[in-house]
Design a protein around this motif. Structure first.
Motif, mmCIF file in Angstrom:
data_model
loop_
_atom_site.group_PDB
_atom_site.id
_atom_site.type_symbol
_atom_site.label_atom_id
_atom_site.label_comp_id
_atom_site.label_asym_id
_atom_site.label_seq_id
_atom_site.Cartn_x
_atom_site.Cartn_y
_atom_site.Cartn_z
ATOM 1 N N PHE A 253 -0.180 44.916 26.058
ATOM 2 C CA PHE A 253 0.996 45.752 26.337
ATOM 3 C C PHE A 253 1.977 44.969 27.218
ATOM 4 C CE2 PHE A 253 3.104 48.763 29.213
ATOM 5 C CZ PHE A 253 3.664 49.678 28.328
ATOM 6 N N ASN A 254 1.466 44.379 28.304
ATOM 7 C CA ASN A 254 2.349 43.670 29.238
ATOM 8 C C ASN A 254 3.094 42.501 28.581
ATOM 9 O OD1 ASN A 254 1.722 45.317 31.393
ATOM 10 N ND2 ASN A 254 0.080 44.001 32.156
ATOM 11 N N VAL A 255 2.393 41.753 27.733
ATOM 12 C CA VAL A 255 3.073 40.586 27.152
ATOM 13 C C VAL A 255 4.165 41.004 26.163
ATOM 14 C CG1 VAL A 255 1.136 38.996 27.475
ATOM 15 C CG2 VAL A 255 1.399 40.189 25.292
ATOM 16 N N ARG A 256 4.117 42.254 25.699
ATOM 17 C CA ARG A 256 5.217 42.751 24.863
ATOM 18 C C ARG A 256 6.298 43.435 25.690
ATOM 19 N NH1 ARG A 256 0.961 43.010 21.419
ATOM 20 N NH2 ARG A 256 1.417 42.658 19.210
ATOM 21 N N LEU A 257 5.920 43.936 26.858
ATOM 22 C CA LEU A 257 6.895 44.659 27.671
ATOM 23 C C LEU A 257 7.951 43.701 28.226
ATOM 24 C CD1 LEU A 257 7.915 47.220 28.960
ATOM 25 C CD2 LEU A 257 6.215 46.961 30.788
ATOM 26 N N LYS A 258 7.533 42.527 28.660
ATOM 27 C CA LYS A 258 8.508 41.610 29.262
ATOM 28 C C LYS A 258 9.609 41.225 28.261
ATOM 29 C CE LYS A 258 8.910 37.575 32.144
ATOM 30 N NZ LYS A 258 8.620 36.171 31.867
ATOM 31 N N PRO A 259 9.272 40.814 27.031
ATOM 32 C CA PRO A 259 10.350 40.542 26.069
ATOM 33 C C PRO A 259 11.163 41.781 25.702
ATOM 34 C CG PRO A 259 8.185 39.991 25.128
ATOM 35 C CD PRO A 259 7.957 40.376 26.535
ATOM 36 N N THR A 274 14.782 45.279 34.697
ATOM 37 C CA THR A 274 13.925 44.225 35.211
ATOM 38 C C THR A 274 12.464 44.599 35.043
ATOM 39 O OG1 THR A 274 13.638 42.652 37.026
ATOM 40 C CG2 THR A 274 13.839 44.966 37.653
ATOM 41 N N PHE A 275 11.638 43.578 34.841
ATOM 42 C CA PHE A 275 10.199 43.767 34.617
ATOM 43 C C PHE A 275 9.455 43.461 35.909
ATOM 44 C CE2 PHE A 275 6.188 41.460 33.552
ATOM 45 C CZ PHE A 275 5.467 42.525 33.031
ATOM 46 N N ILE A 276 8.642 44.420 36.370
ATOM 47 C CA ILE A 276 7.811 44.197 37.552
ATOM 48 C C ILE A 276 6.394 43.870 37.064
ATOM 49 C CG2 ILE A 276 6.934 45.164 39.706
ATOM 50 C CD1 ILE A 276 10.012 44.894 39.657
ATOM 51 N N ASN A 277 5.920 42.693 37.436
ATOM 52 C CA ASN A 277 4.617 42.208 36.969
ATOM 53 C C ASN A 277 3.533 42.649 37.964
ATOM 54 O OD1 ASN A 277 2.351 40.704 36.326
ATOM 55 N ND2 ASN A 277 3.530 38.906 35.691
ATOM 56 N N VAL A 278 2.917 43.784 37.664
ATOM 57 C CA VAL A 278 1.952 44.379 38.594
ATOM 58 C C VAL A 278 0.694 43.508 38.725
ATOM 59 C CG1 VAL A 278 0.552 46.443 39.083
ATOM 60 C CG2 VAL A 278 2.859 46.687 38.167
ATOM 61 N N THR A 279 0.320 42.812 37.657
ATOM 62 C CA THR A 279 -0.886 41.965 37.771
ATOM 63 C C THR A 279 -0.596 40.752 38.661
ATOM 64 O OG1 THR A 279 -0.390 40.761 35.734
ATOM 65 C CG2 THR A 279 -1.783 42.676 35.529
ATOM 66 N N SER A 280 0.608 40.239 38.600
ATOM 67 C CA SER A 280 0.973 39.140 39.504
ATOM 68 C C SER A 280 0.913 39.639 40.954
ATOM 69 C CB SER A 280 2.385 38.653 39.168
ATOM 70 O OG SER A 280 2.868 37.761 40.130
ATOM 71 N N ILE A 281 1.472 40.830 41.189
ATOM 72 C CA ILE A 281 1.517 41.371 42.551
ATOM 73 C C ILE A 281 0.120 41.726 43.047
ATOM 74 C CG2 ILE A 281 2.334 43.360 43.906
ATOM 75 C CD1 ILE A 281 4.921 43.231 42.229
ATOM 76 N N PRO A 343 7.606 33.822 41.950
ATOM 77 C CA PRO A 343 8.607 33.966 40.877
ATOM 78 C C PRO A 343 8.114 34.843 39.723
ATOM 79 C CG PRO A 343 8.094 31.630 41.293
ATOM 80 C CD PRO A 343 7.213 32.427 42.181
ATOM 81 N N THR A 344 6.788 35.010 39.597
ATOM 82 C CA THR A 344 6.310 35.857 38.492
ATOM 83 C C THR A 344 6.294 37.346 38.858
ATOM 84 O OG1 THR A 344 4.028 35.406 39.178
ATOM 85 C CG2 THR A 344 4.887 34.106 37.348
ATOM 86 N N ASP A 345 6.541 37.709 40.125
ATOM 87 C CA ASP A 345 6.438 39.120 40.520
ATOM 88 C C ASP A 345 7.443 40.012 39.802
ATOM 89 O OD1 ASP A 345 4.419 38.417 42.224
ATOM 90 O OD2 ASP A 345 5.510 38.793 44.087
HETATM 91 C C1 LIG Z 1 2.400 38.112 35.271
HETATM 92 O O1 LIG Z 1 2.152 37.125 36.237
HETATM 93 C C2 LIG Z 1 1.025 36.311 35.969
HETATM 94 C C3 LIG Z 1 0.907 35.334 37.128
HETATM 95 O O2 LIG Z 1 0.296 35.942 38.196
HETATM 96 C C4 LIG Z 1 1.231 35.560 34.666
HETATM 97 O O3 LIG Z 1 0.059 34.827 34.367
HETATM 98 C C5 LIG Z 1 1.512 36.554 33.543
HETATM 99 O O4 LIG Z 1 1.837 35.858 32.372
HETATM 100 C C6 LIG Z 1 2.663 37.461 33.919
HETATM 101 N N1 LIG Z 1 2.786 38.495 32.901
HETATM 102 C C7 LIG Z 1 3.837 38.605 32.103
HETATM 103 C C8 LIG Z 1 3.782 39.677 31.096
HETATM 104 O O5 LIG Z 1 4.811 37.903 32.219
#
Ligand SMILES: *[C@@H]1O[C@H](CO)[C@@H](O)[C@H](O)[C@H]1NC(C)=O
Ligand SMILES: *[C@@H]1O[C@H](CO)[C@@H](O)[C@H](O)[C@H]1NC(C)=O
Ligand SMILES: *[C@@H]1O[C@H](CO)[C@@H](O)[C@H](O)[C@H]1NC(C)=O
Ligand SMILES: *[C@@H]1O[C@H](CO)[C@@H](O)[C@H](O)[C@H]1NC(C)=O
Length: 359
Positions: A253-259, A274-281, A343-345
């Motif tokens: 789901f997340n990898v499709r949400l960002k695009p 803007t996309f908030i990357n919860v797994t990065s945070i 930068p990924t947050d």
């Molecule tokens: C979210 O951030 C992590 C780095 O902590 C990265 O590996 C991952 O690809 C990022 N997710 C997306 C959907 O960009």
């Protein structure tokens, strides 16, 4: 001598003025209004009067919140409460269920426990306000604002200045796809196909929000749902710290949400998504990983046992109950979505920058 004194005096005045200005800057809201869409992670009382098991208006929820029990699914503040504070808003954004005409000028919280992108999500727990219904509620608020402000152009300009956050999708997994005995989706779709269908529906919903006047919109991705104590208890981990298959499914789901966020920014001329990357945070900077255990005693549905005594050291726990983070974990999420540490947050902007943009 006298001139030195004058200089010193001037210096002191400047210091005093600088301090005064700092105080004023902090007290000045960054934006006039904040609208919140989401599920139990940010619900602040909308489910209290619904017929559902997904409500948290009982002790020990709210134990660290001075007004006490409100319907928030945590010990203290939600991430939306803290983002509101970081934006400089002095009052909490009221739940849609009780918001008065005076209050709606500053924004409304539509979030509802067990709700999802899909309308049927959370059905097994009872009533809930799905994202489609939250958008209908927002349409009624926009009409009420227009009536109050009596100038449609003014209201349109006003709505463009607000911050909107959308935090949806967790229940489409927890209370839908991962329950094939209750919901058909888990029986007929692969994880990849399910993520694709969710994103397709989410895209229409986010466009509808734009069409209702929203411009500055932060969309939160999914966290590590396979690391929630309740899912660990339900599925087991095969010796891993988390349920890997769940984390893998939600990453699709997340990898499709960002695009999708990039597409919305390209398609909608004034869109500032803007996309908030919860797994990065939720990956700690210092590498210290806290165990995935709940602070309170759990009912079989993963919520706290009513009137049970929770852990005393709540700042040392990520999870308050089987699904919901503690206030301290919510603070990390809010802080890093407001001011990105990595930068990924947040991409392309964190919320502090989003607030400064002019549309
Ligand atoms: C979210 O951030 C992590 C780095 O902590 C990265 O590996 C991952 O690809 C990022 N997710 C997306 C959907 O960009
Ligand atoms: C309505 O609001 C716009 C934008 O703020 C303003 O320019 C216009 O003068 C207002 N119209 C009336 C009739 O007050
Ligand atoms: C999850 O994904 C990782 C990386 O793609 C893979 O190595 C692992 O086997 C997957 N686990 C499950 C249970 O699907
Ligand atoms: C969050 O940010 C505030 C203000 O910037 C800071 O005081 C606090 O320590 C931070 N909290 C956490 C848990 O990171």
């Amino acid at each position: 001598m006298a001139s030195k004194l004058v200089l010193l005096f001037r210096f002191l005045i400047i210091v005093a003025l600088m301090q005064f200005q700092t105080v004023i800057t902090i007290a000045q809201p960054q934006v006039p209004c904040y609208f919140i869409f989401g599920d139990s992670l940010v619900d602040n009382g909308n489910n209290n009067r619904l017929r559902t098991e997904a409500k948290a208006n009982y002790s020990p929820y709210g134990i660290d919140f001075p007004p006490g029990v409100t319907g928030r699914f945590t010990n203290g503040l939600t991430s939306a409460d803290i983002i509101g504070q970081l934006l400089g808003l002095t009052d909490f954004i009221p739940p849609f269920a009780t918001a008065t005409n005076q209050e709606i000028i500053r924004g409304v919280n539509y979030a509802s426990g067990a709700a999802g992108i899909r309308d049927d999500t959370g059905r097994e727990l009872g009533d809930r306000i799905s994202l489609d219904r939250q958008l209908l509620n927002h349409a009624t608020i926009v009409s009420r604002l227009s009536l109050l402000q009596r100038n449609r152009t003014f209201t349109n300009e006003y709505l463009k200045k607000c911050i909107y956050t959308v935090n949806m999708g967790s229940n489409d997994y927890i209370n839908n796809y991962l329950m094939p005995e209750e919901y058909i989706a888990g029986r007929i779709y692969t994880p990849d196909r399910f993520a694709e269908l969710l994103i397709r529906k989410y895209s229409l919903q986010l466009r509808r929000l734009y069409n209702l006047g929203a411009r500055k919109i932060a969309v939160f991705g999914l966290g590590f749902l396979g690391c929630t104590p309740a899912e660990i208890a339900r599925f087991g981990t095969n010796g891993e710290p988390c349920v890997e298959s769940i984390n893998n499914a939600t990453m699709l789901f997340n990898v499709r949400l960002k695009p999708l966020i990039d597409d919305l920014n390209n398609d909608l001329p004034q869109g500032r998504f803007t996309f908030i990357n919860v797994t990065s945070i939720s990956t700690p900077e210092d590498g210290v990983v806290l165990p995935n255990v709940p602070c309170c005693q759990l009912r079989s549905d993963g919520q706290c046992v009513p009137n049970s005594i929770p852990c005393p050291d709540r700042n040392l726990f990520i999870w308050y109950d089987g699904y919901h983070p503690t206030q301290v974990a919510n603070t990390v999420l809010a802080n890093r979505s407001y001011t990105a540490l990595s930068p990924t947050d947040a991409s392309p902007y964190d919320i502090s920058r989003l607030a400064q943009l002019t549309v």
